[in-house]
Design a protein around this motif. Structure first.
Motif, PDB file in Angstrom:
ATOM      1  N   GLU A   1      13.210 -11.489   8.172  1.00  0.00           N
ATOM      2  CA  GLU A   1      14.574 -11.109   8.477  1.00  0.00           C
ATOM      3  C   GLU A   1      15.147 -10.154   7.441  1.00  0.00           C
ATOM      4  OE1 GLU A   1      16.172 -11.919  11.355  1.00  0.00           O
ATOM      5  OE2 GLU A   1      14.282 -12.848  11.874  1.00  0.00           O
ATOM      6  N   ASN A   2      14.528 -10.050   6.259  1.00  0.00           N
ATOM      7  CA  ASN A   2      15.037  -9.179   5.204  1.00  0.00           C
ATOM      8  C   ASN A   2      14.095  -7.989   5.041  1.00  0.00           C
ATOM      9  OD1 ASN A   2      15.874  -7.940   2.866  1.00  0.00           O
ATOM     10  ND2 ASN A   2      15.983  -9.793   1.652  1.00  0.00           N
ATOM     11  N   ALA A   3      14.538  -6.845   5.533  1.00  0.00           N
ATOM     12  CA  ALA A   3      13.719  -5.627   5.452  1.00  0.00           C
ATOM     13  C   ALA A   3      13.809  -4.975   4.082  1.00  0.00           C
ATOM     14  CB  ALA A   3      14.158  -4.647   6.525  1.00  0.00           C
ATOM     15  N   GLY A   4      14.527  -5.598   3.155  1.00  0.00           N
ATOM     16  CA  GLY A   4      14.735  -4.996   1.845  1.00  0.00           C
ATOM     17  C   GLY A   4      13.477  -4.781   1.035  1.00  0.00           C
ATOM     18  N   PHE A   5      12.539  -5.727   1.099  1.00  0.00           N
ATOM     19  CA  PHE A   5      11.320  -5.583   0.295  1.00  0.00           C
ATOM     20  C   PHE A   5      10.457  -4.429   0.808  1.00  0.00           C
ATOM     21  CE2 PHE A   5      12.659  -9.979  -0.326  1.00  0.00           C
ATOM     22  CZ  PHE A   5      12.789  -9.979  -1.707  1.00  0.00           C
ATOM     23  N   ALA A   6      10.280  -4.357   2.128  1.00  0.00           N
ATOM     24  CA  ALA A   6       9.510  -3.248   2.704  1.00  0.00           C
ATOM     25  C   ALA A   6      10.252  -1.931   2.518  1.00  0.00           C
ATOM     26  CB  ALA A   6       9.241  -3.510   4.187  1.00  0.00           C
ATOM     27  N   GLY A   7      11.581  -1.954   2.669  1.00  0.00           N
ATOM     28  CA  GLY A   7      12.381  -0.746   2.471  1.00  0.00           C
ATOM     29  C   GLY A   7      12.295  -0.236   1.050  1.00  0.00           C
ATOM     30  N   SER A   8      12.281  -1.175   0.107  1.00  0.00           N
ATOM     31  CA  SER A   8      12.155  -0.813  -1.300  1.00  0.00           C
ATOM     32  C   SER A   8      10.822  -0.119  -1.564  1.00  0.00           C
ATOM     33  CB  SER A   8      12.278  -2.074  -2.162  1.00  0.00           C
ATOM     34  OG  SER A   8      12.047  -1.781  -3.506  1.00  0.00           O
ATOM     35  N   GLU A   9       9.762  -0.668  -1.002  1.00  0.00           N
ATOM     36  CA  GLU A   9       8.436  -0.076  -1.203  1.00  0.00           C
ATOM     37  C   GLU A   9       8.352   1.310  -0.568  1.00  0.00           C
ATOM     38  OE1 GLU A   9       4.638   0.435  -2.643  1.00  0.00           O
ATOM     39  OE2 GLU A   9       6.224  -0.950  -3.232  1.00  0.00           O
ATOM     40  N   LEU A  10       8.916   1.471   0.624  1.00  0.00           N
ATOM     41  CA  LEU A  10       8.917   2.780   1.271  1.00  0.00           C
ATOM     42  C   LEU A  10       9.692   3.797   0.433  1.00  0.00           C
ATOM     43  CD1 LEU A  10       8.094   4.502   3.679  1.00  0.00           C
ATOM     44  CD2 LEU A  10      10.165   3.719   4.843  1.00  0.00           C
ATOM     45  N   SER A  11      10.813   3.372  -0.139  1.00  0.00           N
ATOM     46  CA  SER A  11      11.602   4.261  -1.007  1.00  0.00           C
ATOM     47  C   SER A  11      10.816   4.657  -2.249  1.00  0.00           C
ATOM     48  CB  SER A  11      12.900   3.578  -1.426  1.00  0.00           C
ATOM     49  OG  SER A  11      13.696   3.338  -0.305  1.00  0.00           O
ATOM     50  N   ARG A  12      10.068   3.710  -2.800  1.00  0.00           N
ATOM     51  CA  ARG A  12       9.243   4.021  -3.980  1.00  0.00           C
ATOM     52  C   ARG A  12       8.172   5.044  -3.633  1.00  0.00           C
ATOM     53  NH1 ARG A  12       6.527  -0.549  -6.252  1.00  0.00           N
ATOM     54  NH2 ARG A  12       6.246   0.727  -8.078  1.00  0.00           N
ATOM     55  N   ILE A  13       7.551   4.897  -2.458  1.00  0.00           N
ATOM     56  CA  ILE A  13       6.534   5.864  -2.020  1.00  0.00           C
ATOM     57  C   ILE A  13       7.164   7.243  -1.869  1.00  0.00           C
ATOM     58  CG2 ILE A  13       5.071   6.541  -0.059  1.00  0.00           C
ATOM     59  CD1 ILE A  13       4.526   3.494   0.329  1.00  0.00           C
ATOM     60  N   LYS A  14       8.331   7.287  -1.217  1.00  0.00           N
ATOM     61  CA  LYS A  14       9.010   8.571  -0.983  1.00  0.00           C
ATOM     62  C   LYS A  14       9.341   9.280  -2.299  1.00  0.00           C
ATOM     63  CE  LYS A  14      13.442   9.319  -0.221  1.00  0.00           C
ATOM     64  NZ  LYS A  14      14.793   9.341   0.214  1.00  0.00           N
ATOM     65  N   ASN A  15       9.660   8.528  -3.325  1.00  0.00           N
ATOM     66  CA  ASN A  15      10.092   9.114  -4.594  1.00  0.00           C
ATOM     67  C   ASN A  15       8.978   9.282  -5.618  1.00  0.00           C
ATOM     68  OD1 ASN A  15      12.866   9.504  -3.945  1.00  0.00           O
ATOM     69  ND2 ASN A  15      13.120   7.289  -4.046  1.00  0.00           N
ATOM     70  N   ASP A  16       7.762   8.928  -5.253  1.00  0.00           N
ATOM     71  CA  ASP A  16       6.612   9.076  -6.150  1.00  0.00           C
ATOM     72  C   ASP A  16       5.767  10.241  -5.629  1.00  0.00           C
ATOM     73  OD1 ASP A  16       4.016   8.977  -7.244  1.00  0.00           O
ATOM     74  OD2 ASP A  16       4.112   6.803  -7.485  1.00  0.00           O
ATOM     75  N   PRO A  17       5.753  11.374  -6.346  1.00  0.00           N
ATOM     76  CA  PRO A  17       5.051  12.566  -5.841  1.00  0.00           C
ATOM     77  C   PRO A  17       3.582  12.320  -5.481  1.00  0.00           C
ATOM     78  CG  PRO A  17       6.309  13.103  -7.818  1.00  0.00           C
ATOM     79  CD  PRO A  17       6.380  11.606  -7.645  1.00  0.00           C
ATOM     80  N   VAL A  18       2.890  11.492  -6.245  1.00  0.00           N
ATOM     81  CA  VAL A  18       1.473  11.242  -5.974  1.00  0.00           C
ATOM     82  C   VAL A  18       1.323  10.422  -4.689  1.00  0.00           C
ATOM     83  CG1 VAL A  18      -0.625  10.126  -6.830  1.00  0.00           C
ATOM     84  CG2 VAL A  18       0.850  11.408  -8.399  1.00  0.00           C
ATOM     85  N   ARG A  19       2.057   9.324  -4.592  1.00  0.00           N
ATOM     86  CA  ARG A  19       1.958   8.474  -3.405  1.00  0.00           C
ATOM     87  C   ARG A  19       2.561   9.162  -2.185  1.00  0.00           C
ATOM     88  NH1 ARG A  19       4.289   2.826  -4.720  1.00  0.00           N
ATOM     89  NH2 ARG A  19       3.181   2.192  -2.850  1.00  0.00           N
ATOM     90  N   CYS A  20       3.603   9.941  -2.369  1.00  0.00           N
ATOM     91  CA  CYS A  20       4.272  10.617  -1.263  1.00  0.00           C
ATOM     92  C   CYS A  20       3.344  11.643  -0.606  1.00  0.00           C
ATOM     93  CB  CYS A  20       5.546  11.295  -1.749  1.00  0.00           C
ATOM     94  SG  CYS A  20       6.460  12.146  -0.453  1.00  0.00           S
ATOM     95  N   ALA A  21       2.494  12.295  -1.384  1.00  0.00           N
ATOM     96  CA  ALA A  21       1.625  13.342  -0.847  1.00  0.00           C
ATOM     97  C   ALA A  21       0.750  12.811   0.296  1.00  0.00           C
ATOM     98  CB  ALA A  21       0.757  13.915  -1.960  1.00  0.00           C
ATOM     99  N   LYS A  22       0.281  11.588   0.165  1.00  0.00           N
ATOM    100  CA  LYS A  22      -0.583  10.988   1.181  1.00  0.00           C
ATOM    101  C   LYS A  22       0.160  10.800   2.508  1.00  0.00           C
ATOM    102  CE  LYS A  22      -3.425   6.893   1.949  1.00  0.00           C
ATOM    103  NZ  LYS A  22      -3.922   5.654   1.380  1.00  0.00           N
TER     104      LYS A  22
END
Length: 160
Positions: free
Chosen positions: A1-22
């Protein structure tokens, strides 16, 4: 019911140039943050204009849960922003379907499983669509064409 943990991880991917490239081709398709249509993005005065006490109460409770989740996640510890976090939450919530089974849980409620379906928001709703979204027993989703689809034609299905 809490999308915060997955949302947090997606935000981290978006803001990490190495992980975002994939994931860049997919991330480039996602809404950027303007006009996200969820009550958690409404300013308090706009939320009050809905004159819907249940929506206001549920939104305030969700925001409280999400604030705690943001504080508890590494995104919050690493200096990520609240707006980035909410962006991630929206991306997750707008791509999740609950599939209900033909049985009830111990309290008499419907039994359902949540599925995250990437790119599902690329399909529009049409209550007259002949196409169907089907979930297989192993958790894969398929769009079943109810008629021939011409190249370039929009594919829609009934959301619920």
């Amino acid at each position: 019911e809490n999308a915060g943990f997955a949302g947090s991880e997606l935000s981290r991917i978006k803001n990490d140039p190495v992980r975002c490239a994939k994931f860049k081709p997919y991330l480039d398709l996602l809404p950027k943050g303007d006009g996200l249509d969820n009550a958690i993005f409404f300013p308090k005065d706009l939320l009050a204009l809905t004159e819907w006490p249940l929506l206001i109460k549920e939104t305030e409770e969700r925001l409280e849960t999400l604030r705690k989740t943001f504080t508890d996640t590494t995104l919050g510890f690493a200096g990520g922003t609240w707006d980035d976090f909410l962006w991630g939450v929206f991306q997750v919530e707008s791509r999740v379907f609950t599939i209900y089974e033909d049985r009830q849980d111990f309290s008499g409620g419907k039994v359902g499983t949540k599925y995250a379906v990437p790119l599902i928001d690329m399909f529009n709703h049409d209550s007259n669509s002949l196409h169907e979204l089907k979930c297989t027993k192993d958790g894969f989703f398929k769009i079943i064409a109810g008629k021939r689809i011409a190249p370039g034609q929009e594919v829609t299905f009934v959301y619920g």
